[in-house]
Design an enzyme around this catalytic site. Structure first.
Site, PDB file in Angstrom:
ATOM      1  N   CYS A  77      36.054  66.563   5.667  1.00  0.00           N
ATOM      2  CA  CYS A  77      34.493  66.283   5.166  1.00  0.00           C
ATOM      3  C   CYS A  77      34.154  66.589   3.872  1.00  0.00           C
ATOM      4  O   CYS A  77      34.495  65.981   3.061  1.00  0.00           O
ATOM      5  CB  CYS A  77      33.715  66.857   6.468  1.00  0.00           C
ATOM      6  SG  CYS A  77      31.973  66.414   6.503  1.00  0.00           S
ATOM      7  N   HIS A 175      35.924  65.330  11.085  1.00  0.00           N
ATOM      8  CA  HIS A 175      36.294  66.405  11.645  1.00  0.00           C
ATOM      9  C   HIS A 175      37.379  66.414  12.599  1.00  0.00           C
ATOM     10  O   HIS A 175      37.063  66.318  13.954  1.00  0.00           O
ATOM     11  CB  HIS A 175      34.998  67.319  12.344  1.00  0.00           C
ATOM     12  CG  HIS A 175      34.149  67.671  11.300  1.00  0.00           C
ATOM     13  ND1 HIS A 175      34.102  68.772  10.319  1.00  0.00           N
ATOM     14  CD2 HIS A 175      33.013  67.060  10.811  1.00  0.00           C
ATOM     15  CE1 HIS A 175      33.055  68.964   9.530  1.00  0.00           C
ATOM     16  NE2 HIS A 175      32.476  67.848   9.813  1.00  0.00           N
ATOM     17  N   GLU A 177      39.187  68.862  13.756  1.00  0.00           N
ATOM     18  CA  GLU A 177      38.987  69.774  14.923  1.00  0.00           C
ATOM     19  C   GLU A 177      38.151  69.601  16.113  1.00  0.00           C
ATOM     20  O   GLU A 177      38.166  70.456  16.914  1.00  0.00           O
ATOM     21  CB  GLU A 177      38.864  71.323  14.080  1.00  0.00           C
ATOM     22  CG  GLU A 177      37.302  71.160  13.476  1.00  0.00           C
ATOM     23  CD  GLU A 177      37.114  70.682  12.207  1.00  0.00           C
ATOM     24  OE1 GLU A 177      35.741  70.812  11.845  1.00  0.00           O
ATOM     25  OE2 GLU A 177      37.790  69.603  11.886  1.00  0.00           O
TER      26      GLU A 177
END
Length: 193
Positions: A77, A175, A177
């Site tokens: 990001c 992202h 994750e």
């Protein structure tokens, strides 16, 4: 394997640490130059505003360290955006690893772009086992236009770079994750590089 997550006060570092733990690895959160230098893999996260994030990097000397790293580095990001030459956000000079310039969405669509979107034109071992048009999770108002270093794209009114690579440096706008199975696979592929 030693995995360092760069902790410079501008990141969603715990969610990345937990995602790495789910894959069976441990990561250390650190701003220590020697720990980062000696890691096998480095993750450079970022959430927030480009200008203040660069000020934090400069105050610790990490702005000088990161471009010299030789092991695989993954910018996430804002971390990816800071690895570019510059950003329109706060008229910020970046680390200059990627030749790209980060610009603001100016296509009449709502910003920030928040939510799930498709990733396609996948051109790297980073995406092994990830399907064209798999969904990834994004939160951003600025983007990198398509360039020579683009290895994946997304469309939000316009087509833009959602992943980038140069030498040992990788960057993803999304992202991983928070991107379910596809994101987990991308993180694992990075750790397996």
């Amino acid at each position: 394997m030693k995995i360092a997550i760069i902790d410079y006060g501008a990141g969603n570092i715990m969610s990345i640490k937990f995602a790495i733990q789910r894959l069976g690895y441990e990561a250390v959160l650190t701003s220590d130059a020697s720990e980062i230098k000696n890691a096998d893999k480095v993750i450079f996260p970022g959430v927030g505003e480009a200008g203040s994030a660069m000020r934090m990097l400069r105050s610790t000397g990490l702005d000088l360290l990161i471009p010299t790293l030789k092991q695989p580095v993954l910018g996430i990001c804002l971390g990816m955006q800071l690895m570019c030459e510059s950003s329109e956000e706060g008229n910020t000079t970046g680390l200059g690893i990627f030749e790209a310039k980060v610009v603001k969405f100016n296509n009449g669509l709502k910003v920030p772009q928040i939510g799930w979107n498709k990733i396609y034109d996948l051109e790297s071992p980073l995406f092994e086992g990830v399907e064209e048009n798999d969904y990834i999770y994004l939160v951003h108002s600025y983007y990198i236009p398509e360039c020579d270093e683009t290895i994946a794209k997304t469309e939000y009114g316009i087509e833009y770079t959602t992943a980038i690579k140069k030498d040992n440096f990788y960057g993803v706008q999304f992202h991983p994750e928070k991107s379910s199975d596809a994101g987990e696979r991308i993180l694992k592929n990075f750790l397996d590089l």
